[in-house]
Design an enzyme around this catalytic site. Structure first.
Site, PDB file in Angstrom:
ATOM      1  N   TRP A  18       0.868  -1.419  -0.062  1.00  0.00           N
ATOM      2  CA  TRP A  18       0.030  -0.010   0.011  1.00  0.00           C
ATOM      3  C   TRP A  18       1.102   1.338   0.081  1.00  0.00           C
ATOM      4  O   TRP A  18       0.226   2.129  -0.350  1.00  0.00           O
ATOM      5  CB  TRP A  18      -0.927   0.039   1.053  1.00  0.00           C
ATOM      6  CG  TRP A  18      -0.266  -0.353   2.649  1.00  0.00           C
ATOM      7  CD1 TRP A  18       0.310   0.547   3.526  1.00  0.00           C
ATOM      8  CD2 TRP A  18      -0.296  -1.869   2.974  1.00  0.00           C
ATOM      9  NE1 TRP A  18       0.623  -0.410   4.389  1.00  0.00           N
ATOM     10  CE2 TRP A  18       0.457  -1.553   4.100  1.00  0.00           C
ATOM     11  CE3 TRP A  18      -0.790  -2.821   2.536  1.00  0.00           C
ATOM     12  CZ2 TRP A  18       0.885  -2.645   5.013  1.00  0.00           C
ATOM     13  CZ3 TRP A  18      -0.443  -4.316   3.192  1.00  0.00           C
ATOM     14  CH2 TRP A  18       0.263  -4.121   4.699  1.00  0.00           C
ATOM     15  N   GLU A  31      -5.860   0.299   5.732  1.00  0.00           N
ATOM     16  CA  GLU A  31      -6.132   0.825   7.020  1.00  0.00           C
ATOM     17  C   GLU A  31      -6.954  -0.072   7.824  1.00  0.00           C
ATOM     18  O   GLU A  31      -6.791  -0.313   9.091  1.00  0.00           O
ATOM     19  CB  GLU A  31      -6.294   2.233   7.131  1.00  0.00           C
ATOM     20  CG  GLU A  31      -5.289   3.244   6.802  1.00  0.00           C
ATOM     21  CD  GLU A  31      -4.053   3.095   7.826  1.00  0.00           C
ATOM     22  OE1 GLU A  31      -4.431   2.917   9.005  1.00  0.00           O
ATOM     23  OE2 GLU A  31      -2.926   3.725   7.466  1.00  0.00           O
ATOM     24  N   GLN A  36      -6.208  -3.949  14.190  1.00  0.00           N
ATOM     25  CA  GLN A  36      -5.874  -5.331  14.734  1.00  0.00           C
ATOM     26  C   GLN A  36      -5.301  -6.467  14.271  1.00  0.00           C
ATOM     27  O   GLN A  36      -5.510  -7.390  14.583  1.00  0.00           O
ATOM     28  CB  GLN A  36      -7.490  -5.728  15.441  1.00  0.00           C
ATOM     29  CG  GLN A  36      -8.031  -4.770  16.489  1.00  0.00           C
ATOM     30  CD  GLN A  36      -9.409  -4.615  16.077  1.00  0.00           C
ATOM     31  OE1 GLN A  36      -9.870  -4.450  14.989  1.00  0.00           O
ATOM     32  NE2 GLN A  36     -10.014  -4.261  17.171  1.00  0.00           N
ATOM     33  N   TYR A 114      -9.278   7.736  13.918  1.00  0.00           N
ATOM     34  CA  TYR A 114      -8.151   7.347  13.378  1.00  0.00           C
ATOM     35  C   TYR A 114      -7.725   7.142  11.747  1.00  0.00           C
ATOM     36  O   TYR A 114      -7.117   7.525  11.244  1.00  0.00           O
ATOM     37  CB  TYR A 114      -7.501   5.934  14.015  1.00  0.00           C
ATOM     38  CG  TYR A 114      -6.493   5.370  13.474  1.00  0.00           C
ATOM     39  CD1 TYR A 114      -5.185   5.828  13.632  1.00  0.00           C
ATOM     40  CD2 TYR A 114      -6.671   4.374  12.546  1.00  0.00           C
ATOM     41  CE1 TYR A 114      -4.063   5.315  13.025  1.00  0.00           C
ATOM     42  CE2 TYR A 114      -5.732   3.975  11.699  1.00  0.00           C
ATOM     43  CZ  TYR A 114      -4.240   4.293  11.907  1.00  0.00           C
ATOM     44  OH  TYR A 114      -3.205   3.775  11.509  1.00  0.00           O
ATOM     45  N   ASP A 132      -2.709   5.778  17.140  1.00  0.00           N
ATOM     46  CA  ASP A 132      -2.979   4.421  17.469  1.00  0.00           C
ATOM     47  C   ASP A 132      -2.018   3.928  18.594  1.00  0.00           C
ATOM     48  O   ASP A 132      -1.395   4.691  19.381  1.00  0.00           O
ATOM     49  CB  ASP A 132      -2.677   3.351  16.047  1.00  0.00           C
ATOM     50  CG  ASP A 132      -1.174   3.651  15.798  1.00  0.00           C
ATOM     51  OD1 ASP A 132      -0.271   4.207  16.482  1.00  0.00           O
ATOM     52  OD2 ASP A 132      -0.942   2.630  14.985  1.00  0.00           O
ATOM     53  N   CYS A 196      17.655   5.254  17.585  1.00  0.00           N
ATOM     54  CA  CYS A 196      16.290   6.167  17.611  1.00  0.00           C
ATOM     55  C   CYS A 196      16.606   7.366  16.996  1.00  0.00           C
ATOM     56  O   CYS A 196      17.592   8.169  17.747  1.00  0.00           O
ATOM     57  CB  CYS A 196      15.588   6.208  18.961  1.00  0.00           C
ATOM     58  SG  CYS A 196      14.315   7.216  18.675  1.00  0.00           S
TER      59      CYS A 196
HETATM   60 FE1  SF4 Z   1      11.225   5.713  22.178  1.00  0.00          FE
HETATM   61 FE2  SF4 Z   1      13.766   5.098  23.040  1.00  0.00          FE
HETATM   62 FE3  SF4 Z   1      13.490   6.868  20.811  1.00  0.00          FE
HETATM   63 FE4  SF4 Z   1      12.616   7.454  23.299  1.00  0.00          FE
HETATM   64  S1  SF4 Z   1      14.690   7.290  22.670  1.00  0.00           S
HETATM   65  S2  SF4 Z   1      11.126   7.560  21.385  1.00  0.00           S
HETATM   66  S3  SF4 Z   1      11.944   5.584  24.234  1.00  0.00           S
HETATM   67  S4  SF4 Z   1      13.099   4.571  21.290  1.00  0.00           S
END
Ligand code: SF4
Length: 325
Positions: A18, A31, A36, A114, A132, A196
């Site tokens: 998609w 969507e 679920q 949503y 979500d 992250c």
């Molecule tokens: Fe999530 Fe860790 Fe990124 Fe914070 S730093 S948003 S807890 S992955």
């Protein structure tokens, strides 16, 4: 923070059917299927569904049983029924095109806040937020907010937080980036904070409390349910039963008749399975059955050739039971 997240998303986003070709209809179907249900389960079904019903007009023309058959294995069958009912409305009121107005989208069966936000932001580029489970978890950690993901007041707070953050320039990518981060990096257990893109802005990471947010849900024990179902066969045909919309589970779906609902006697046990459906733990036994002499069949039953039984018994519960037989 927004720029970093968008850059990351555009670099690493997972390839999904998609996402390869975007249109309001394709986004809408994806969507609804993804509610679920996991991406892995949806992907093969999505392709086949789109092939069978390439647009809202084709979906509106299809009989309900044909739509349910294509939905087999995805569960929560009211989603498929609502999808078809919404397609009928789209043809009747919107000339076969998914509406671009938020209120008109929200008025369609099966489309909530949503889903309307997701379709309008991804397929129409409108700056609507989506919230979500993934977004709740990411925001709870990013802003260091303690709360339970299923607490309506906490969810409302996240919606309020999410709305002004949606960038006008790339609302669809932003919403998908948040969900992608939650699905692949900011996961429920052991988030990968080292990988992250927004860790330097994350309150939970700075405080070292990323594993504690959002707060754990109160455990809810599943309700036990026991059914005894009858296998009634005659001349190469099987007797099946359409469950009414008053049933607690598997409403409006074809299944095997439960003992006691027909004038029939039950014989030896030929199979049994355990199965979980939305907070219910089912134990279903299958018994050989035979109709009483002169018993009239109620209108919600029909005989189907044994070789075609799977076309009607779409819930995975019945498929499991057929296998256990
Ligand atoms: Fe999530 Fe860790 Fe990124 Fe914070 S730093 S948003 S807890 S992955």
């Amino acid at each position: 923070m927004r720029a970093a997240l968008l850059r990351w998303y555009r670099r690493v986003r997972r390839d999904m059917p998609w996402r390869r070709e975007v249109s309001p209809y394709r986004t809408w179907v994806s969507e609804i299927m993804l509610q679920q249900t996991t991406v892995a389960a949806v992907t093969p079904k999505y392709e086949a569904f789109l092939k069978a019903f390439p647009n809202a007009r084709a979906l509106a023309r299809a009989p309900e049983d044909a739509v349910l058959k294509r939905w087999a294995g995805l569960g929560y069958y009211s989603r498929a029924r609502n999808l078809r009912r919404a397609a009928l409305e789209i043809v009747a009121k919107h000339r076969g095109e998914f509406p671009s107005s938020f209120d008109e989208a929200l008025a369609l069966p099966g489309v909530g806040r949503y889903t309307a936000g997701a379709i309008l932001s991804i397929a129409f580029g409108q700056p609507h937020a989506v919230v979500d489970g993934n977004v709740i978890r990411v925001f709870s950690r990013l802003f260091g907010l303690p709360g339970r993901a299923k607490d309506p007041a906490f969810v409302e707070k996240i919606w309020e937080l999410a709305a002004p953050l949606v960038p006008k320039a790339a609302p669809g990518d932003w919403n998908q980036a948040l969900m992608e981060l939650g699905a692949t990096v900011c996961t429920p257990d052991s988030p990968s904070c080292g990988a992250c893109p927004v860790s330097k802005d994350c309150v939970a990471f700075k405080k070292g409390i990323q594993d504690e947010l959002p707060l754990p849900e109160k455990r809810r024990e599943p309700t036990p349910v026991r059914w005894s179902c009858l296998w009634i066969e005659r001349g190469g045909k099987l007797l099946i039963w359409r469950r009414s919309d008053k049933e607690r589970l598997l409403k409006n779906l074809w299944g095997l008749p439960e003992a006691g609902r027909l004038r029939a006697s039950a014989g030896r046990r030929i199979g049994a399975v355990s199965h979980a459906i939305t907070h219910h733990a089912l134990t279903v036994e299958l018994l050989e059955g035979s109709l009483d002499a002169g018993a009239e069949l109620p209108p919600e039953t029909k005989w189907v050739p044994l070789s075609k039984a799977r076309d009607h018994l779409v819930s995975s519960l019945w498929l499991k039971l057929l296998k256990a037989r």
